[in-house]
Design a protein around this motif. Sequence first.
Motif, PDB file in Angstrom:
ATOM      1  N   ASN A   1     -15.111  -4.150  45.698  1.00 45.82           N
ATOM      2  CA  ASN A   1     -13.948  -4.536  44.900  1.00 45.82           C
ATOM      3  C   ASN A   1     -14.112  -4.062  43.464  1.00 45.82           C
ATOM      4  N   PRO A   2     -13.998  -2.773  43.249  1.00 41.83           N
ATOM      5  CA  PRO A   2     -14.217  -2.248  41.907  1.00 41.83           C
ATOM      6  C   PRO A   2     -13.142  -2.730  40.938  1.00 41.83           C
ATOM      7  N   PRO A   3     -13.429  -2.636  39.632  1.00 37.77           N
ATOM      8  CA  PRO A   3     -12.481  -3.081  38.610  1.00 37.77           C
ATOM      9  C   PRO A   3     -11.136  -2.376  38.755  1.00 37.77           C
ATOM     10  N   GLU A   4     -10.084  -3.078  38.378  1.00 41.93           N
ATOM     11  CA  GLU A   4      -8.752  -2.471  38.387  1.00 41.93           C
ATOM     12  C   GLU A   4      -8.102  -2.605  37.028  1.00 41.93           C
ATOM     13  N   PHE A   5      -7.322  -1.601  36.693  1.00 43.24           N
ATOM     14  CA  PHE A   5      -6.633  -1.571  35.392  1.00 43.24           C
ATOM     15  C   PHE A   5      -5.140  -1.624  35.678  1.00 43.24           C
ATOM     16  N   ASP A   6      -4.484  -2.647  35.136  1.00 47.00           N
ATOM     17  CA  ASP A   6      -3.054  -2.796  35.432  1.00 47.00           C
ATOM     18  C   ASP A   6      -2.185  -2.181  34.333  1.00 47.00           C
ATOM     19  N   GLY A   7      -2.810  -1.412  33.466  1.00 42.89           N
ATOM     20  CA  GLY A   7      -2.049  -0.808  32.370  1.00 42.89           C
ATOM     21  C   GLY A   7      -2.183  -1.628  31.093  1.00 42.89           C
ATOM     22  N   GLU A   8      -2.537  -2.891  31.286  1.00 43.31           N
ATOM     23  CA  GLU A   8      -2.730  -3.797  30.145  1.00 43.31           C
ATOM     24  C   GLU A   8      -4.184  -4.231  30.054  1.00 43.31           C
TER      25      GLU A   8
ATOM     26  N   ARG B   1      -9.305  -5.835  35.366  1.00 43.21           N
ATOM     27  CA  ARG B   1      -9.637  -7.040  36.135  1.00 43.21           C
ATOM     28  C   ARG B   1     -10.897  -6.808  36.964  1.00 43.21           C
ATOM     29  N   LEU B   2     -11.833  -7.739  36.799  1.00 43.08           N
ATOM     30  CA  LEU B   2     -13.054  -7.737  37.606  1.00 43.08           C
ATOM     31  C   LEU B   2     -12.989  -8.951  38.528  1.00 43.08           C
TER      32      LEU B   2
END
Lengths: 602, 602
Positions: free
Chosen positions: B63-70, B73-74
């Motif tokens: 479950n690698p980090p995700e970037f929602d544009g803002e 999320r870890l």
Amino acid sequence: MTAPLLSRRDIEFYLYEVFQAEDLTSRARYSDHNRESFDAALDLAEKIAVDHFLPIRKKVDRNPPEFDGERVRLIPDIKAAYEAVAEAGLIAADQDYSMGGMQLPPVVSASATAYLTAAGSTTNGYHALTAANASLLEAHGDEEQIATWVPRLRSGEFAGTMALSEPHAGSSLSDITTKAVLQSDGSYRLYGSKIWISGGDQELSSNIVHAVLARIEGAPPGVPGISLFICPKFLLDESGQVSRRNDVHLTGLFHKMGGRGHTSTALNFGEREGAVAFLVGQPNAGLGYMFHMMNEARVMVGMMAATLALTGFQYALWYARERTQGRLPSNKNPLSAPVALIDHADVRRMLLAQKAYAEGAFSLCLFASQLVDDARTHPDSEQREWAHDLLDFLTPIVKTFPSEFGPRANDLAIQVLGGAGYTDEHPVEMMYRDNRLNPIHEGTTGIQALDLLGRKLTEKKMRGYITCVGAMEREQIKASKWESLLEMDMALGSALGHLKRATEALVSALNEENTDLALANAPVYLQLFGHVVVGWMWLRQGRAAVEALQGADLDQTEEAFYRGKLQAMNYFGRWELPQTAVWSDLLCSLDATPLEMDPDWF
Amino acid sequence: MTAPLLSRRDIEFYLYEVFQAEDLTSRARYSDHNRESFDAALDLAEKIAVDHFLPIRKKVDRNPPEFDGERVRLIPDIKAAYEAVAEAGLIAADQDYSMGGMQLPPVVSASATAYLTAAGSTTNGYHALTAANASLLEAHGDEEQIATWVPRLRSGEFAGTMALSEPHAGSSLSDITTKAVLQSDGSYRLYGSKIWISGGDQELSSNIVHAVLARIEGAPPGVPGISLFICPKFLLDESGQVSRRNDVHLTGLFHKMGGRGHTSTALNFGEREGAVAFLVGQPNAGLGYMFHMMNEARVMVGMMAATLALTGFQYALWYARERTQGRLPSNKNPLSAPVALIDHADVRRMLLAQKAYAEGAFSLCLFASQLVDDARTHPDSEQREWAHDLLDFLTPIVKTFPSEFGPRANDLAIQVLGGAGYTDEHPVEMMYRDNRLNPIHEGTTGIQALDLLGRKLTEKKMRGYITCVGAMEREQIKASKWESLLEMDMALGSALGHLKRATEALVSALNEENTDLALANAPVYLQLFGHVVVGWMWLRQGRAAVEALQGADLDQTEEAFYRGKLQAMNYFGRWELPQTAVWSDLLCSLDATPLEMDPDWF
């Protein structure tokens, strides 16, 4: 600009300058063919690779198959690519016209298929196994079995698998326990569990034909009690239509580091009423049949590994030309323009090493394809026998050199790209992951080494070995008339001397029945032999290059191509072959350091 | 039963038998410590590793980090693990009591931290970089900067990064263009883009302190115009509270093959009003400061690579003991029981090779930690200088040998497990992916090689080289009184001879200002030197083992442990060191094959 999948110039070099594929058209089987039809096959495969495989490559990797407890789900894009290959007839490119094939020489069909592997090794896996399964049935099935299954496999309507491993028996097939029970109608019912079945379930084809190893009740233990069965996912009705579900069920998927679009499955046979299956050939002869097939599968694995190395090299080469970074060590002016990565000596070394590994491996695999062909279709029976002997002997090397040094080439491709190569913005990290399977499946490197040293070297009074060494020495003689091949010729001669020395020491130990010690370092022997054989392939390429450089009217691009071949040949001679001395010394000493390492000492 | 993370017996061997950590307690700095407190630190780290890191290791990878544009999320589990380490004080284990540290000797704190790396190298990355950032500020910041930032970094309240690379400048830092503009209040505003910033954004700490390289307007080109700045994600108000957001923004995440829980970010500085930043030390001296730090970071990279190799080895060893498969080649009876994997000679070879690489690399890194300590706290000033010189010289080797051979050990761990090792049912494929970053970051292997051969070898009249060779020769003399070390002593002597030969040839070429040719094969020199140095570490371990074997009342387990050390030492002497002859020959020939490969020839 994007990186080419493969260098077309390079493939043409192997086909038309090294392995003389055009000469094959004088054989009756290939009389409809000519260079134009060969080139058309390459064009076709390249087009499908570029149109259908390349655009989905990353998506396939990032969206592996999922099992919901009932069915396995693949992203739909894979089905479109699968069908494009089937429709183009590429599953059966080297097969008889009567089986829906194109009757292409294997050396040509293998080159064409390489484009599919380069653009999506994972997606192409379904076809590759289907083709292997069809060849197995064609070689050992009865007429009715062939008629029932083979054409539908060759067309891609059905897909095929190989079901060998069981949860407790991976490398050691003699321990499999899947049971086959004879029924009154002559069919069998299978009961047992199989693992690592690639393509064991999917949603691409209307049926899946499993080639299963099992023991008929009462069969002797070990290898002599293993039989081969056809066991389809769906049974056929009397008109040949796909009808009811057979008792073979997916129990789970393996989540692999690479090759992520190709399902790797655990299957249960006979959870309920028993899985209906049909014996292929004679009872208890199954492993022999499978091995006949496995040898081709091993050449195929070598080809996949070599192709991944080759396409990774092309990518790194493209990147190293496009990307600028830093200056040469001798230039201390920070205002001067940065140079291309390829201008750095160490980057050139990493590219040259990739070229030496990948093109050496690829040419070896094409040579093996040529031997497959010669063993069947050479007009001279002595040549057929020679090709058969040589192929049989070389198989563990053809499987292993690309599988071991292909991933190293991919490793270097990552290093050329640096941090960028470690991310999924570029495909080299995926190739590195995909290629890592190749030293494991279809017999690990350790198993290949035992096959070479423990079986093939000494059987038939060392006929395979003698054939192979003879072929290398003949190439040395041919090369000896060219001054620019002299250094490589000598390097190969020296490496061959190291090989002979090690062989003598190991054969003595085997004759003294010092078996475990003689075989303890078998992978070193395999590595030594592999390097000598790839040195031979490089000398052969070097000779083709030197001959071409004699030609008048060479343009600059052509001259550069041949110079590159000679430089890569010399790299292999100067950087790689000298290691054979160290490996040979180790083998001659019959080193027992690993063997004598007591498990309690770890 | 599950595999141990690391062998505690092995770590105690290094600490108490090879590097004599107990003797350090006679130094004033460590006077509160004793073996019990050292062991307690190991216990503490192991407990946190097992309780907080190990249970989430696979989840973090998948479950690698995700970037929602803002925001990035870890998964929340990482924060819990992060806080457990901070609360235990392990970020500052080797730091002064006054900074919230435990004042442990680095050789002990490095051993303790290894448990965290083994159980979750990715999650531990946030702390490792924070510690490095804090040390950088502590060494080069002014009093106020230290007081403001360092304690909050050491406690884990804030986290730290290193922001060096830019989209067009990775290895070549002299080309960075991020601009710093002086403000009337003495602060600066930064404008530019940075990439590969590990931990550049996250949700673990209340602030992120970026250590940024940039150019002050009007600074000279190249390295002499680079300055170092502190640039926090959130500015502090006058009372030191985290207040308004600074103008530094996440623009994207890199998706890495491994180390997937550790965010790798692209950051923009100064998209709007400019990012507020504070100059550290003198203008234009930034790269020097960073390199001071980078040397420690390089030792840390070596340690991570060695630890991943070590834990992969422990896992493969455990598996090879548990799993049965097949029979020895000399046994043809299929009814006999299968043997454990570890009973196969080739599996033992793969385990022994892992042991030789991983324990050789790990001991080298602990030796480097000891040198870091001696350079600061040894009571004798000559010894401090000696340690400083040797550490400085060895740094590229301490970074590179583990980074190059650690992944090879992980590769062999996969191969021991076979197909199972290629799936995520076991952690070895993840270690293989995680470890692949280490030859790239903090200076690639190619960069390390230029550092060794192009800078460290010849500077200060070859003082580093002379110091290093002298240390190895002293160990040889010490070892020479033991008969069971004789073979290894000779093997090392021979390898050292090859090293000297190559050094002489290369120094001549450098003196003749044949710079590009002399440096062309620098990575081969680095590899040669690395093997000799690790051979030295093995001889040193062998001596400790032989001395212990003299002791009375050794129980069987203890005896087996020391025998294993001697066997691994001999493996390194017999299988690895002989390659140095080939590498030395190549270097002495000043081979120009890669250098002269014209880019057009590829």
